[in-house]
Write an enzyme that holds these catalytic residues in place. Structure first.
Site, PDB file in Angstrom:
ATOM      1  N   HIS A 118       0.471  -0.750   0.057  1.00 41.59           N
ATOM      2  CA  HIS A 118      -0.150   0.579   0.040  1.00 41.59           C
ATOM      3  C   HIS A 118       1.520   1.380  -0.136  1.00 41.59           C
ATOM      4  O   HIS A 118       1.911   1.550   0.346  1.00 41.59           O
ATOM      5  CB  HIS A 118      -0.731  -0.351   1.286  1.00 41.59           C
ATOM      6  CG  HIS A 118      -1.887   0.798   0.982  1.00 41.59           C
ATOM      7  ND1 HIS A 118      -1.582   2.389   1.727  1.00 41.59           N
ATOM      8  CD2 HIS A 118      -3.290   0.591   1.112  1.00 41.59           C
ATOM      9  CE1 HIS A 118      -2.586   2.998   1.926  1.00 41.59           C
ATOM     10  NE2 HIS A 118      -3.881   2.232   1.258  1.00 41.59           N
ATOM     11  N   ASP A 191       3.249  -4.517   8.007  1.00 43.09           N
ATOM     12  CA  ASP A 191       1.886  -3.858   7.779  1.00 43.09           C
ATOM     13  C   ASP A 191       1.052  -5.053   7.879  1.00 43.09           C
ATOM     14  O   ASP A 191       0.234  -5.372   6.688  1.00 43.09           O
ATOM     15  CB  ASP A 191       2.227  -3.163   6.951  1.00 43.09           C
ATOM     16  CG  ASP A 191       0.782  -2.451   5.962  1.00 43.09           C
ATOM     17  OD1 ASP A 191      -0.090  -2.528   6.614  1.00 43.09           O
ATOM     18  OD2 ASP A 191       0.538  -2.019   4.900  1.00 43.09           O
ATOM     19  N   GLN A 194      -4.209  -5.658   6.965  1.00 38.75           N
ATOM     20  CA  GLN A 194      -5.509  -6.171   6.126  1.00 38.75           C
ATOM     21  C   GLN A 194      -5.078  -7.548   7.387  1.00 38.75           C
ATOM     22  O   GLN A 194      -5.930  -8.742   6.767  1.00 38.75           O
ATOM     23  CB  GLN A 194      -5.503  -6.835   5.436  1.00 38.75           C
ATOM     24  CG  GLN A 194      -4.902  -4.936   3.862  1.00 38.75           C
ATOM     25  CD  GLN A 194      -6.867  -4.576   4.125  1.00 38.75           C
ATOM     26  OE1 GLN A 194      -7.624  -5.193   4.027  1.00 38.75           O
ATOM     27  NE2 GLN A 194      -7.440  -3.431   3.987  1.00 38.75           N
ATOM     28  N   LYS A 217     -10.364  -1.141  10.862  1.00 36.94           N
ATOM     29  CA  LYS A 217     -10.827  -2.549  10.029  1.00 36.94           C
ATOM     30  C   LYS A 217     -11.066  -3.559  10.586  1.00 36.94           C
ATOM     31  O   LYS A 217     -10.744  -4.378   9.840  1.00 36.94           O
ATOM     32  CB  LYS A 217      -9.425  -2.839   9.360  1.00 36.94           C
ATOM     33  CG  LYS A 217      -8.712  -1.506   7.829  1.00 36.94           C
ATOM     34  CD  LYS A 217      -8.142  -1.510   7.045  1.00 36.94           C
ATOM     35  CE  LYS A 217      -7.302  -0.823   6.415  1.00 36.94           C
ATOM     36  NZ  LYS A 217      -8.575  -0.121   5.382  1.00 36.94           N
ATOM     37  N   CYS A 355      -4.932   2.201  -3.572  1.00 37.59           N
ATOM     38  CA  CYS A 355      -3.641   3.281  -2.985  1.00 37.59           C
ATOM     39  C   CYS A 355      -2.127   1.927  -3.453  1.00 37.59           C
ATOM     40  O   CYS A 355      -1.822   2.122  -2.141  1.00 37.59           O
ATOM     41  CB  CYS A 355      -3.851   3.717  -1.414  1.00 37.59           C
ATOM     42  SG  CYS A 355      -5.368   4.732  -0.957  1.00 37.59           S
TER      43      CYS A 355
END
Ligand code: C6P
Length: 397
Positions: A118, A191, A194, A217, A355
């Site tokens: 991202h 990261d 997700q 999220k 993104c």
């Protein structure tokens, strides 16, 4: 357990139809208990934390710190000092890139990222002055681990990769990525934007140095995120922002900093949102993280099978190990047109580059249509989505 009924927004009608919400990778909806926590905070607890000598401040501080313990337990961090509250994944990665960068990155030094990142795991490293070296990925969306191994040089300072690709859904083999980085004596940031809401995360078992994520999220509020960092590394890093809370003593000549995690938490945090995150964690734990994964995996497989019935659909991201993200295009049509028509039929999806412009460049496309699943989605949602797509696809081919 009826999961869907805990999410009042899912009763919304759009254009006279039941809302089918499939934009969960952008943000998940919130269960009633998270909404209640936010309301309760402003009704009964509102005060600034860690400062006041009064009842409300003590209560709010206690609940804020209870949330830190809940996060520590969720990700199995060794210490609550390793859990830093931020505004979200973007701020968490910027915190690390800025602070780690000031301490360790000199012009010409290198950071390894993956081609699946991202923008918020690309740009902060560029701002830190690093030269990026990029792990390539296959047409299916799988990272090339042999190529990864060949990217390390004596100038590699850190690796930064995502747990799950928001655009393609690939679940990356982060344990292998971490082990390889450590074999080269290089720290690694994951990261987890997700990842955390869908897959069990154990930072000690993984051995990662940083793991970043957003509350919104994972059924929590917007405005809160987490930067997990290994204590020894965090001790070495300079503060990110200066201000209240992060200091021990301030004088015009010299300032000393607070201990972890407060060294990285300057200013008044979003207290209500942090408390809401605790309710979101409780929701996830009540359902069970493995059960969340199982349900979403089943839906993904069902949706993938059904979407292949629709003429003209091309799927982007066909890794064998995927989370609940289904990216696709219909013929030569623009993703935005597909998204707009789906919306008119009550189906909420995301369109565009998500993104992740380098991914779109890799495929030579402007973007995709993306359906993404959460634990409250059902086979009926998938059926409604496919029926809508069956209706609009012939108009676009
Ligand atoms: N992806 C999506 O629709 P923030 O905005 O800070 O909560 O999260 C940023 C971020 C970082 N990494 C990954 C892998 C992400 O997916 C996201 C957010 C959203 O895919 C909004 S672009």
């Amino acid at each position: 357990m009826n999961i869907k009924s805990q999410f009042p927004i899912l009763e919304t009608e759009v254009y006279g139809r039941r809302l089918v919400y499939l934009d969960n990778a952008a943000t998940t909806q919130k269960p009633q208990r998270v909404i209640d926590t936010l309301a309760n905070y402003y009704l009964h607890l509102n005060s600034n934390i860690h400062r006041g000598a009064h009842y409300l401040a003590a209560q709010a501080t206690d609940q804020f710190e209870q949330t830190r313990l809940a996060v520590q337990q969720l990700i199995n961090a060794r210490s609550n000092k390793e859990v830093v509250f931020t505004r979200g994944t973007t701020e968490s990665i910027n915190l690390v890139a800025s602070s780690f960068g000031r301490r360790f990155i000199k012009p010409g030094d290198e950071v390894i990222v993956s081609g699946l990142e991202h923008h918020s795991d690309i740009v902060p490293w560029q701002l830190a002055g690093a030269t990026l070296r990029v792990i390539p990925f296959s047409d299916e969306g799988v990272l090339d681990l042999e190529a990864y191994k060949s990217l390390f040089t004596e100038r590699t300072r850190i690796v930064a990769v995502n747990h799950v690709s928001n655009a393609l859904g690939t679940i990356n083999p982060i344990k292998s990525l971490i082990d390889i980085a450590h074999n080269h004596n290089v720290p690694i940031l994951i990261d987890g934007a997700q990842g955390i809401g869908h897959i069990k995360v154990d930072v000690q078992a993984l051995g990662c140095d940083f793991y970043c994520f957003s509350g919104h999220k994972m059924y929590g509020p917007m405005g809160v995120g987490v930067m997990y960092g290994r204590e020894e590394l965090l001790e070495e890093l300079p503060p990110y922002q200066g201000g209240g809370e992060m200091i021990k003593d301030v004088a015009f000549e010299r300032t000393t900093y607070n201990e972890l995690p407060f060294k990285f938490e300057a200013g008044t945090p979003s207290v209500a949102d942090v408390l809401g995150l605790k309710s979101a964690i409780e929701f996830m734990q009540e359902v069970g993280i493995d059960e969340i994964y199982r349900r979403e995996d089943e839906l993904l497989k069902y949706a993938t099978e059904r979407i292949r019935e629709v003429e003209g659909v091309r799927i982007y991201g066909e890794a064998p190990h995927k989370a609940g993200v289904l990216s696709f295009l219909v013929g030569e049509s623009h993703p935005y047109d597909v998204g707009t028509l789906l919306d008119k039929l009550g189906v909420a999806v995301r369109t565009g580059h998500h993104c992740t412009q380098p991914i779109m460049d890799r495929y030579g496309i402007p973007g995709t249509v993306r359906a993404s699943f959460a634990v409250y989605n059902t086979r009926e949602d998938v059926d409604a989505f496919i029926a809508a797509l069956q209706r609009i696809a012939p108009m676009l081919l």
